[in-house]
Design an enzyme around this catalytic site. Structure first.
Site, PDB file in Angstrom:
ATOM      1  CB  SER A 100      69.927 -12.173  25.133  1.00 44.58           C
ATOM      2  OG  SER A 100      70.739 -11.735  24.057  1.00 44.58           O
ATOM      3  CG  ASP A 101      66.984 -15.338  19.956  1.00 42.22           C
ATOM      4  OD1 ASP A 101      67.959 -15.235  19.187  1.00 42.22           O
ATOM      5  OD2 ASP A 101      65.998 -16.030  19.690  1.00 42.22           O
ATOM      6  CB  SER A 102      70.100 -12.534  17.568  1.00 39.36           C
ATOM      7  OG  SER A 102      70.982 -11.688  16.917  1.00 39.36           O
TER       8      SER A 102
END
Ligand code: NOJ
Length: 729
Positions: free
Chosen positions: A287-289
């Site tokens: 995932s992105d942050s």
């Protein structure tokens, strides 16, 4: 050749507890423990809420201690770290994972190595202007050598988000507005990072991002919604990600944004149907942050547990930073809301990349010796200089450049002597002290110059006039600071600061020729500069060799060859502005009732593909030949000037009449050709018929018979063209 690790993966999964499985899916950054005694996240919030100033925040960060949650690592609750770029720390943590956890599974270290680690290369948008896949691959190779020496196994790069809106700050991180260029750029980066064998100690996995369509964030505002037709999505936005997968990229990062209402992080259609089923991807998604938790804010998950459930079911393997998986996955499986099989699939994807990277056999690939040897090698700096010079685009030249060897230069502008600013966005391991500014380069070469900073402050006319008396030419460094592009750096007005224009006006008044060197991370709306300044060099944020590369071009040691991969509008109000647009029923013309603005020209200041050189090229003899498989377009290019040079020859296609309107021009191929003064070559492009197709209203990819235009030339607005008919195969 990919080795089959499936049996070993299955054996490990069979022995793992639910907690250990969830642990493999958790990626942590080192958290910072500050003097305030609050977590890093809280500290960030305090700054955002205005409770502490940026300076106080920086001070706290400076004195903060890094916490790697080693106890949790020992308990098997961490499978990966983000943001660690030093061999000693990486090896220390790896040792804990190998020797002190029950399963002994190695850690995966990911990091944002976007345009080099220590040898910071030009920002990606700049590098794309070299139109040179070999160069893109070489700079990625150097990034991988340095990064792997410092303990990094995977980079969150390339970013192949097609970006047509210059307001979006992250336009700096990709290859611009064109779908083909982004595809070629992304594939070259993947090859460079991963090499031919991921298990080699200097190979690093590429994590392609941001899947998908992030560059189309509405109004150019970062993190904003993306809403578009499926046809457009498939034709103009998806191909670069697919090109990266085809080139072998082993990881994918879903984007922050939603697509037509469904956030990419929980988008099963995107992550399973397209990525895995349609494209056959068997690598890892991360995932992105904090993006999984943010699905609550998106309004698609009722709480974080729900977000975790939706993400894992959608096909998100690893959770970066949000701890949603860590907190909720075990319970979700125990209550039967998530089938254990789904968890196992994600774990298998994570273990697979660890096997492929060779981490089970050689978990300690980094070392301080390698770090010492690899970081900032002279040969890497040489490549950085070549990359920077090839990336820069000469936008205007009223017979001022190249400068005479004995020119006396008046240099103006803070950016001419601000080393750290040369690094551009996403260069955490880059150091200002490694950079060469324009002033440094002049000093080192014994160029005769005087320097006044003279911007960001009131215009000091007196010192400008005094400087002008003793110089033959003025070089003004203007543009954007590195913080003004990149993530969370969208701008509604993409101009240069008023003070800089004032300085330029004062410089022009001195009567001395003025060269503007632009440092920026996005296209800028600079009509005044384009009209009044004598020469304009677009230098972007060029990296550690900035000043040397600028002087190479200004003095003509290198003949400029870069061409724009983004359109430069007159004004922000024209954004999004891009060359491959669909025609309207009333194309702009003299009559009032045509598609245009009342107060701004319809054309851009500088079109896509544009760039000048110190020599001239003549195009002639466009020929079109058809075979059973496709059309070949050839054009003669002659270097009609006195200098050798490299010309980027571009080939565009237009489908003249189709069921769904097609772009007025679409880049179909390109080639950079090197021509000695006086030399002529014939450049030939082959376009298979299948590339001429599009998605019809039922989402079938079709190639229609009928008339097409083939064009070849120096930029999208200056081509020779001819029609041909495709009659079916
Ligand atoms: C957020 C950014 O969107 C992404 O590009 C980056 O890789 C991650 N943070 C990790 O730093």
């Amino acid at each position: 050749m990919r080795t089959d690790y499936e049996d070993r993966i299955q054996k490990l999964i069979d022995q793992m507890t639910l907690e250990e499985k969830a642990g493999q899916l958790r990626q942590c950054g080192p958290s910072l423990v500050g003097a305030f005694g609050v977590s890093f996240e809280e500290l960030v919030n305090m700054m955002f809420d205005g409770k502490i100033s940026q300076e106080e925040f920086d001070r706290q960060m400076g004195s903060a201690r890094q916490d790697f949650r080693e106890e949790e690592l020992r308990n098997g609750c961490i499978g990966s770290y983000n943001g660690i770029a030093d061999a000693a720390t990486a090896n220390r943590l790896q040792k804990i994972a190998i020797e002190e956890t029950r399963m002994g599974i190695p850690l995966l270290f990911g990091c944002d190595v976007i345009h080099g680690l220590r040898t910071v290369m030009p920002i990606p948008l700049a590098e794309s202007c070299a139109w040179d896949p070999k160069l893109w691959e070489k700079t990625a190779r150097v990034a991988a050598r340095e990064a792997t020496a410092a303990g990094i196994h995977m980079t969150f790069s390339p970013m192949v988000d097609v970006a047509k809106d210059a307001r979006w700050g992250r336009v700096s991180e990709g290859a611009g507005e064109d779908v083909l260029l982004n595809s070629c750029y992304g594939a070259a980066k993947v090859r460079g990072y991963q090499s031919d064998d991921l298990a080699k100690e200097d190979s690093m996995a590429a994590c392609v991002k941001h899947f998908a369509g992030y560059g189309a964030a509405e109004a150019g505002r970062d993190y904003n919604r993306v809403d578009m037709s499926m046809q457009r999505f498939f034709e103009e936005y998806l191909p670069p990600y697919e090109a990266c997968i085809k080139a072998g990229a082993r990881a994918v990062m879903p984007a922050f944004n939603d697509i037509n209402g469904v956030p990419c992080s929980v988008n099963r259609w995107l992550l399973r149907d397209i990525l895995r089923e349609k494209w056959g991807f068997d690598g890892m998604t991360v995932s992105d942050s904090n993006a999984i938790a943010e699905c609550v804010s998106h309004g698609v998950a009722k709480d974080q547990a729900d977000a975790a459930k939706r993400a894992i079911l959608a096909g998100m393997d690893m959770d970066m930073a949000s701890d949603s998986y860590h907190q909720y996955l075990v319970e979700l499986v125990k209550t039967g809301e998530v089938a254990e099989e789904k968890l196992d699939q994600a774990v298998a994807n994570v273990l697979r990349i660890k096997f492929e990277l060779g981490l089970f056999d050689h978990p300690y690939q980094a070392s301080q010796d390698r770090e010492r040897e690899e970081l900032l090698k002279p040969e890497y700096r040489r490549l950085a200089r070549e990359a920077a010079a090839s990336s820069m685009v000469l936008l205007k030249n009223d017979r001022i450049l190249p400068l005479q060897k004995d020119a006396k230069i008046g240099i103006v502008g803070a950016l001419a002597d601000d080393r750290a600013q040369m690094l551009g966005t996403w260069a955490f391991e880059g150091k200002g002290e490694d950079c060469v500014s324009i002033v440094d380069a002049c000093r080192a070469r014994g160029v005769s110059f005087t320097y006044i900073k003279g911007q960001d402050a009131a215009v000091d006319i007196e010192s400008i006039n005094k400087m002008a008396e003793s110089c033959s030419v003025i070089v003004a460094a203007v543009g954007e600071k590195k913080e003004e592009s990149g993530e969370a750096a969208s701008r509604a007005s993409i101009t240069i600061p008023k003070e800089q224009t004032e300085v330029l006006k004062a410089l022009k008044k001195t009567g001395k020729p003025v060269v503007a060197v632009l440092f920026n991370g996005r296209p800028l709306a600079i009509p005044w500069i384009a009209e009044h300044v004598d020469a304009v060099l677009e230098a972007w944020h060029p990296g550690v060799e900035a000043g040397n590369a600028v002087l190479d071009l200004l003095f003509g040691a290198v003949n400029p060859s870069g061409k724009l991969t983004v359109t430069f509008p007159y004004t922000s109000g024209q954004c999004p502005m891009y060359y491959a647009h669909i025609p309207t029923g009333r194309p702009g013309g003299k009559s009032k009732f045509t598609s245009k603005y009342l107060d701004t020209p319809l054309e851009p200041v500088y079109p896509f593909g544009y760039g000048l050189s110190y020599t001239t090229y003549e195009y002639s003899g466009l020929k079109i030949q058809q075979s059973e498989q496709g059309v070949s377009v050839s054009v003669k290019v002659k270097n009609t000037g006195k200098r050798d040079g490299a010309e980027i020859v571009q080939c565009y296609i237009r489908d003249m009449a189709a069921e769904r309107a097609r772009p007025v021009r679409q880049l179909a191929a390109f080639e950079k050709v090197f021509l000695k003064a006086g030399e002529e070559v014939e450049t030939r492009f082959f376009i298979p018929y299948e590339n001429l197709g599009y998605y019809n209203s039922r989402m079938d990819y079709i190639v229609e018979t009928g008339w097409f235009e083939a064009a070849a030339g120096r930029n999208c607005a200056d081509c020779l063209s001819s029609l041909f008919e495709y009659t079916g195969q």
